[in-house]
Design an enzyme around this catalytic site. Structure first.
Site: not given
Length: 555
Positions: A326, A346
């Site tokens: 990740h 994000r």
């Protein structure tokens, strides 16, 4: 532990570039995404999966010759903790219709579907019910529930995100079942984020062409596990939960059918022979193997047990060499290292920045590409922030979220993250987070078909311990959908198999003896004992002290 004075000085560089970046974000202007060719270059040079170092070929089993990470090879070539000739299988301690190994989202979903068919189920789990990667998942669950979307687009995004290495029947099943899974979870009482008119609030994520991410704050996995666990506990007459009792070996009968497993009580150190007409493996991932030394987001028991046991029983794997890192695991403070920072951050508009406060990548690239770009910025360009303990980190500018969407959005959309940083004196609505790629997901695993069947009759599998669905890279939100879709399918398939009439023969561990003989013939003399069950974080000093104490006791 708040940021150090030196880090606070570096944050000023982030703050200096923030107004212009926020203005661009409000205009819908993004840092340019990479082309397919550019993605291939950055992956090949910087992603750990593409590096030859630390990988070797398996020496035994159906996948002999397959090149995998060294840490994976060690457990795949392991010895059993049992001596098969010393185990009495003639009088099982437990007998049930279906035995489910693992009590996360996949295992619990399977149990519910199996009991819908009127069968008796035992769920055996290593830790407590729900101690699983499902509980750790944060950002959301994918499903084509919106007017502009369809399973067709979900299918294409998943195939593309996996670099076209996915198993098509599994992807088709996921895309088809996903909206049904959302409806099922809501029927059990799950609380999703909703718009004022009552519709599901969906957002974009890396690799998506539509807004398809449903969530429950940044605790989506915990909310899923809450409703599944509650429902299972309301069915005590048909579902028995055995906590702290992981499986250490599968049982077959003399005709080759799966016929149960041997469970190990971690508290009493007892072994229990458990006979079952069908077995579902839902044991989760391998993050606690710490491939290439990376920190992990995974729960404490994620040691790849199901893949190890099924491999000894003659079940091959799919996409086993692939691991997901990740892009945004916590790099500071030290107490939070490895903690997942959901992609939702994000998706809400936060930029990833280097030590100079510069944006250097499109924030919603597929996860493997995003991770490779962060590693490149840190290692090749030497533009990482170095923490007091020597870790690399890059800024994730979370304060942008409030500036784009309004004050209070961070607290509302990311409540768990806000609390987890606040306890260390960091307000993520005011200061950025420090992140770095972190070992996150076991992309490959047990080979199954869309009905969750393995090549061994009566043996099924679901969730992160399986391979093929995600190919060589998983998109956000497909993990939670994976455990629900295929947990449900495994429960239904196993129930149909049992209902069709299953006559079990004599229980055996002959497959374990055959596997260990193959190890001997291959010259594997230094194999470890696995399933590992729990990782060992002892320092060299503690290990030496334990060995000394053991020698004294033996004398």
């Amino acid at each position: 532990m708040s940021y150090t004075p030196e880090m606070k000085e570096l944050i000023k560089k982030v703050e200096a570039t923030r107004p212009e970046r926020v203005a661009r974000a409000k205009r819908g202007e993004n840092f340019p995404a990479l082309s397919l060719e550019e993605r291939a270059v950055v992956l090949g040079k910087f992603h750990p999966d593409y590096q030859e170092e630390g990988r070797r070929a398996l020496k035994v089993g159906l996948d002999k010759g397959l090149v995998v990470p060294e840490e994976v090879a060690r457990v795949m070539e392991s010895r059993s903790m049992l001596r098969p000739d010393k185990v009495d299988l003639s009088t099982p301690d437990y007998d049930t219709d279906i035995l489910i190994l693992g009590a996360g989202g996949g295992g619990t979903s399977a149990a519910l579907m199996a009991t819908d068919a009127g069968l008796k189920v035992i769920v055996a789990t290593k830790l407590r019910h729900g101690d699983a990667n499902t509980m750790m998942a944060e950002g959301g669950i994918q499903a084509a529930t919106q007017e502009c979307d369809s399973p067709f687009y979900h299918y294409l995004d998943t195939i593309g995100g996996g670099h076209f290495t996915n198993q098509a029947d599994l992807v088709g099943a996921l895309a088809h079942d996903a909206p049904l899974s959302i409806a099922w979870l809501e029927s059990l009482g799950m609380i999703f984020n909703k718009l004022p008119d009552g519709r599901l609030d969906c957002r974009h994520f890396g690799g998506s062409c539509r807004k398809r991410m449903q969530s429950s704050g940044d605790m989506t996995g915990a909310e899923i596990m809450r409703v599944l666990r509650d429902e299972a506990r309301n069915r005590r007459d048909s579902i028995s939960i055995m906590e702290f009792c992981p499986a250490v070996e599968l049982l077959l009968d003399e005709t080759g059918k799966c016929a149960g497993a041997i469970l190990y009580n971690m508290e009493t150190k007892e072994f229990f022979v458990t006979r079952a007409k069908a077995v579902i493996i839902a044991t989760g991932g391998n993050g606690r193997l710490h491939i290439k030394g990376f920190a992990t987001t995974n729960h404490y028991g994620a040691t790849m047990d199901g893949v190890v046991m099924s491999y000894r029983a003659g079940v091959g794997t799919t996409c086993l060499p692939s691991t997901q890192y990740h892009p945004t695991g916590v790099a500071y403070p030290e107490q939070n290292v490895g903690l997942l920072i959901t992609e939702k951050v994000r998706g809400l508009g936060a930029h990833v920045l280097n030590v100079d406060g510069e944006q250097f990548c499109f924030p919603l690239e597929p996860r493997d590409v995003e991770s490779a770009e962060l590693i490149k910025e840190a290692m090749e360009k030497s533009k990482a922030v170095i923490t007091p303990t020597g870790r690399y980190g890059l800024w994730l500018d979370s304060p942008m979220i409030d500036l784009i969407h309004g004050e209070g959005t961070v607290r509302k959309e990311l409540p768990a993250k806000f609390i987890q940083f606040e306890r260390h004196g960091i307000d993520i609505s005011k200061d950025p987070m420090l992140v770095y790629p972190t070992l996150h997901y076991q992309n490959g695993g047990i080979a199954i078909n869309a009905d969750c069947e393995t090549v061994v009759p009566g043996l099924y599998s679901a969730g992160e311990c399986t391979g093929g669905l995600h190919g060589e890279n998983r998109l956000m939100g497909n993990s939670l959908q994976d455990v629900i879709t295929f947990g449900r399918r495994a429960g239904v398939s196993a129930a149909k198999y049992v209902a069709g009439g299953v006559e079990l023969g004599i229980l055996t561990l002959d497959h374990v003896e055959r596997f260990e003989k193959e190890l001997e013939e291959a010259g594997v003399t230094d194999s470890i004992v696995a399933p590992i069950l729990l990782p060992d974080y002892s320092t060299d000093e503690v290990t030496a002290r334990r060995l000394a104490e053991a020698r004294q006791e033996s004398e």
